[in-house]
Design a protein around this motif. Structure first.
Motif, PDB file in Angstrom:
ATOM      1  N   LEU A 121     -16.195 -28.142   3.750  1.00 57.00           N
ATOM      2  CA  LEU A 121     -16.178 -26.680   3.754  1.00 57.00           C
ATOM      3  C   LEU A 121     -17.565 -26.028   3.750  1.00 57.00           C
ATOM      4  CD1 LEU A 121     -14.332 -24.167   3.699  1.00 57.00           C
ATOM      5  CD2 LEU A 121     -14.537 -24.242   1.202  1.00 57.00           C
ATOM      6  N   GLY A 131     -19.028 -26.264   7.105  1.00 60.95           N
ATOM      7  CA  GLY A 131     -18.331 -25.401   8.046  1.00 60.95           C
ATOM      8  C   GLY A 131     -18.739 -23.946   7.897  1.00 60.95           C
ATOM      9  N   LEU A 158     -10.776 -24.624   9.958  1.00 62.87           N
ATOM     10  CA  LEU A 158     -12.217 -24.884   9.957  1.00 62.87           C
ATOM     11  C   LEU A 158     -12.696 -25.353  11.326  1.00 62.87           C
ATOM     12  CD1 LEU A 158     -14.396 -24.748   7.700  1.00 62.87           C
ATOM     13  CD2 LEU A 158     -14.112 -27.211   7.425  1.00 62.87           C
ATOM     14  N   ILE A 191     -11.135 -18.447   7.263  1.00 63.27           N
ATOM     15  CA  ILE A 191     -11.370 -19.450   6.231  1.00 63.27           C
ATOM     16  C   ILE A 191     -10.949 -18.912   4.862  1.00 63.27           C
ATOM     17  CG2 ILE A 191     -13.148 -20.765   5.012  1.00 63.27           C
ATOM     18  CD1 ILE A 191     -14.636 -21.002   7.676  1.00 63.27           C
TER      19      ILE A 191
END
Length: 218
Positions: A57, A60, A116, A125
């Protein structure tokens, strides 16, 4: 540090949980219990996908120009979602079989990673953070129920501790290592695709478990 100190003080004031010493306390009973091993392996695969996503995450968000404040907002959304499910999970399990419920966890992780990969937008997101309600809380609550089903009464605490150490702690180690390796050598896009594959494997294992137990209810 202050919160940790308060936690330590509270821990010292907790009463010991009542223990049962009837029967054998040998770990061999767990290590030879095929149902227990299959449950722990299933939860481990689901946790690897979940922990892998949490490692992906930040990369991303950084890739689309986000910063630590964006990550903080996302984590806040996830935390609120987890609290809601931890409160409601027991009631939900009385309405829906835990064998069905556990399938939702890797599916939610797969969707989060799909967002993502395919929708690199910070608001998308954020929205995917709401799916956290179906991930970690279900792994914890349903995982405990799944383990309790197949373990003798005198080994329930031991089986829970061993199981949690295997699927949660080992899941963190493997998920973090694999994602770091993938990003280093395959870059983030391929790393996401590989972890999506892990999430799909978790879905298949959960479906197989559901069929294996013939959809038992609490």
């Amino acid at each position: 540090m202050g919160a940790l100190l308060v936690g330590i003080i509270c821990a010292f004031r907790l009463k010991d949980v009542a223990k049962s010493y009837e029967g054998s306390m040998s770990f061999k009973l767990l290590l030879t219990n095929k149902d227990y091993i299959f449950i722990v392996v299933t939860l481990l695969i689901i946790c690897i996908g979940f922990r892998g996503y949490l490692q992906l995450l930040p990369y991303g968000i950084e890739r689309i120009g986000g910063d630590t404040s964006n990550l903080g907002i996302y984590n806040f959304i996830c935390s609120v979602s987890e609290i809601v499910m931890l409160i409601l999970c027991s009631k939900i399990m009385h309405k829906l079989s835990p064998d069905k419920l556990i399938i939702l966890s890797p599916i939610a992780v797969f969707i989060q990673m799909s967002v993502l990969y395919f929708i690199p937008n910070i608001y998308a997101i954020y929205l995917s953070g709401l799916l956290q309600i179906f991930t970690y809380p279900i792994i914890l609550m349903v995982g405990r129920t799944m383990i309790d089903r197949v373990c003798p009464a005198n080994l329930k605490t031991t089986s829970q501790l061993m199981g949690f150490a295997m699927f949660n702690s080992l899941g963190v180690i493997i998920g973090s290592f694999v994602v770091g390796f993938l990003i280093e050598y395959l870059k983030i896009d391929r790393a996401i695709l590989v972890m999506m594959g892990v999430a799909l494997l978790g879905v298949l294992c959960a479906i197989f478990y559901d069929r294996k137990t013939k959809d038992k209810t609490i």
